[in-house]
Design a protein around this motif. Sequence first.
Motif, PDB file in Angstrom:
ATOM      1  N   GLY A  27       0.799  -1.212   0.000  1.00  0.00           N
ATOM      2  CA  GLY A  27       0.000   0.000   0.000  1.00  0.00           C
ATOM      3  C   GLY A  27       0.837   1.270   0.000  1.00  0.00           C
ATOM      4  N   LEU A  28       2.116   1.150   0.363  1.00  0.00           N
ATOM      5  CA  LEU A  28       3.013   2.305   0.395  1.00  0.00           C
ATOM      6  C   LEU A  28       3.540   2.663  -0.988  1.00  0.00           C
ATOM      7  CD1 LEU A  28       5.078   1.278   3.534  1.00  0.00           C
ATOM      8  CD2 LEU A  28       3.303   3.023   3.431  1.00  0.00           C
ATOM      9  N   GLN A  29       3.388   1.727  -1.939  1.00  0.00           N
ATOM     10  CA  GLN A  29       3.896   1.932  -3.295  1.00  0.00           C
ATOM     11  C   GLN A  29       5.377   2.312  -3.276  1.00  0.00           C
ATOM     12  OE1 GLN A  29       0.981   4.801  -4.823  1.00  0.00           O
ATOM     13  NE2 GLN A  29      -0.168   3.114  -5.749  1.00  0.00           N
ATOM     14  N   ALA A  30       6.149   1.509  -2.574  1.00  0.00           N
ATOM     15  CA  ALA A  30       7.584   1.762  -2.421  1.00  0.00           C
ATOM     16  C   ALA A  30       8.307   1.628  -3.758  1.00  0.00           C
ATOM     17  CB  ALA A  30       8.179   0.778  -1.410  1.00  0.00           C
ATOM     18  N   GLU A  31       9.366   2.400  -3.905  1.00  0.00           N
ATOM     19  CA  GLU A  31      10.166   2.342  -5.130  1.00  0.00           C
ATOM     20  C   GLU A  31      10.897   1.011  -5.243  1.00  0.00           C
ATOM     21  OE1 GLU A  31      14.062   4.658  -6.875  1.00  0.00           O
ATOM     22  OE2 GLU A  31      12.494   5.869  -5.923  1.00  0.00           O
ATOM     23  N   ARG A  32      11.347   0.494  -4.109  1.00  0.00           N
ATOM     24  CA  ARG A  32      12.048  -0.795  -4.088  1.00  0.00           C
ATOM     25  C   ARG A  32      11.509  -1.635  -2.932  1.00  0.00           C
ATOM     26  NH1 ARG A  32      18.398   1.242  -4.740  1.00  0.00           N
ATOM     27  NH2 ARG A  32      17.972   2.720  -6.435  1.00  0.00           N
ATOM     28  N   THR A  33      11.397  -2.924  -3.171  1.00  0.00           N
ATOM     29  CA  THR A  33      11.013  -3.854  -2.110  1.00  0.00           C
ATOM     30  C   THR A  33      12.044  -4.961  -2.070  1.00  0.00           C
ATOM     31  OG1 THR A  33       8.661  -3.391  -2.447  1.00  0.00           O
ATOM     32  CG2 THR A  33       9.222  -5.379  -1.205  1.00  0.00           C
ATOM     33  N   VAL A  34      12.689  -5.099  -0.929  1.00  0.00           N
ATOM     34  CA  VAL A  34      13.779  -6.063  -0.771  1.00  0.00           C
ATOM     35  C   VAL A  34      13.430  -7.024   0.349  1.00  0.00           C
ATOM     36  CG1 VAL A  34      16.242  -6.352  -0.259  1.00  0.00           C
ATOM     37  CG2 VAL A  34      15.452  -4.332  -1.540  1.00  0.00           C
ATOM     38  N   VAL A  35      13.591  -8.314   0.097  1.00  0.00           N
ATOM     39  CA  VAL A  35      13.397  -9.333   1.118  1.00  0.00           C
ATOM     40  C   VAL A  35      14.736 -10.006   1.382  1.00  0.00           C
ATOM     41  CG1 VAL A  35      12.286 -11.525   1.706  1.00  0.00           C
ATOM     42  CG2 VAL A  35      10.980  -9.754   0.525  1.00  0.00           C
ATOM     43  N   VAL A  36      15.143 -10.005   2.647  1.00  0.00           N
ATOM     44  CA  VAL A  36      16.396 -10.643   3.043  1.00  0.00           C
ATOM     45  C   VAL A  36      16.085 -12.043   3.550  1.00  0.00           C
ATOM     46  CG1 VAL A  36      18.418 -10.528   4.544  1.00  0.00           C
ATOM     47  CG2 VAL A  36      17.388  -8.413   3.659  1.00  0.00           C
ATOM     48  N   LEU A  37      16.698 -13.029   2.943  1.00  0.00           N
ATOM     49  CA  LEU A  37      16.464 -14.422   3.309  1.00  0.00           C
ATOM     50  C   LEU A  37      17.797 -15.102   3.626  1.00  0.00           C
ATOM     51  CD1 LEU A  37      13.928 -15.424   0.497  1.00  0.00           C
ATOM     52  CD2 LEU A  37      13.388 -14.911   2.878  1.00  0.00           C
ATOM     53  N   GLY A  38      17.772 -15.954   4.620  1.00  0.00           N
ATOM     54  CA  GLY A  38      18.986 -16.681   4.958  1.00  0.00           C
ATOM     55  C   GLY A  38      18.793 -18.177   5.009  1.00  0.00           C
ATOM     56  N   HIS A  39      17.541 -18.611   5.163  1.00  0.00           N
ATOM     57  CA  HIS A  39      17.268 -20.030   5.357  1.00  0.00           C
ATOM     58  C   HIS A  39      16.313 -20.516   4.278  1.00  0.00           C
ATOM     59  CE1 HIS A  39      16.758 -23.828   7.347  1.00  0.00           C
ATOM     60  NE2 HIS A  39      15.478 -23.633   7.566  1.00  0.00           N
TER      61      HIS A  39
END
Length: 232
Positions: A27-39
């Motif tokens: 809903g924020l309409q972000a310019e970038r969306t990043v997901v950090v995953l380790g497992h």
Amino acid sequence: MNTDVPKVLTKVGGRPMIQEILEKAGGLQAERTVVVLGHQIDVVRPFLPEYVEVVRQQELLGTAHAVNAARSAFEGFEGDVIIMYGDTPFLMEGTISRIVERHNESGAACTLLTVEHPDPKGYGRIVRAEDGRVLSIVEELDATEEQRDIHEINVGLYCFRRRDLFEALQEVKANPRKGEYYLTDVIEILGSKGVCVEAVKSKDALEAFGVNSLEDLEKARNEMAKKGQNGQ
């Protein structure tokens, strides 16, 4: 969780928690969306929308280490960075918007979400100065007896000025007890520099609820069922 399913793919409300979080953030309409995953990164990736950039946390060394892993994804970006955890399915979209609005109004280096919790055990406590300024977040393991009596807790939703965030991350030291780098330490670092740290207090303690065990999962599903959503 002691299951074969990555925690963020555990279903609460009928779908994986990570999808619930990403939809609310959308809903924020972000310019970038990043997901950090380790497992189990290859297991989680197919459940993420195409617009999401995935970053691998090579070693699981805490929340500050996870955010720092995304540093390159924000190179050249001068906007604000919103950080959310992938296991807090009860955060509300309106609350996320309130954080951003307060952040923009105040010009703070960081704006975070807190809540007064009747049972703060296990949560980071918000330490304030006499004038109400946020000084630090103290994790329970490191808290004094006096600090453990504090009922205002950290929810795990932040809005940072990008430059302030990544500069402060360089100063975070490993916790001597656990050997991990805590994102919450950034708050004290920013405060020591004299920059403004703002807090928005939620009226709903459930927003702070994170799923960290099978017992938590059962409670989360029951709460979703009360809200009229599919508990599974």
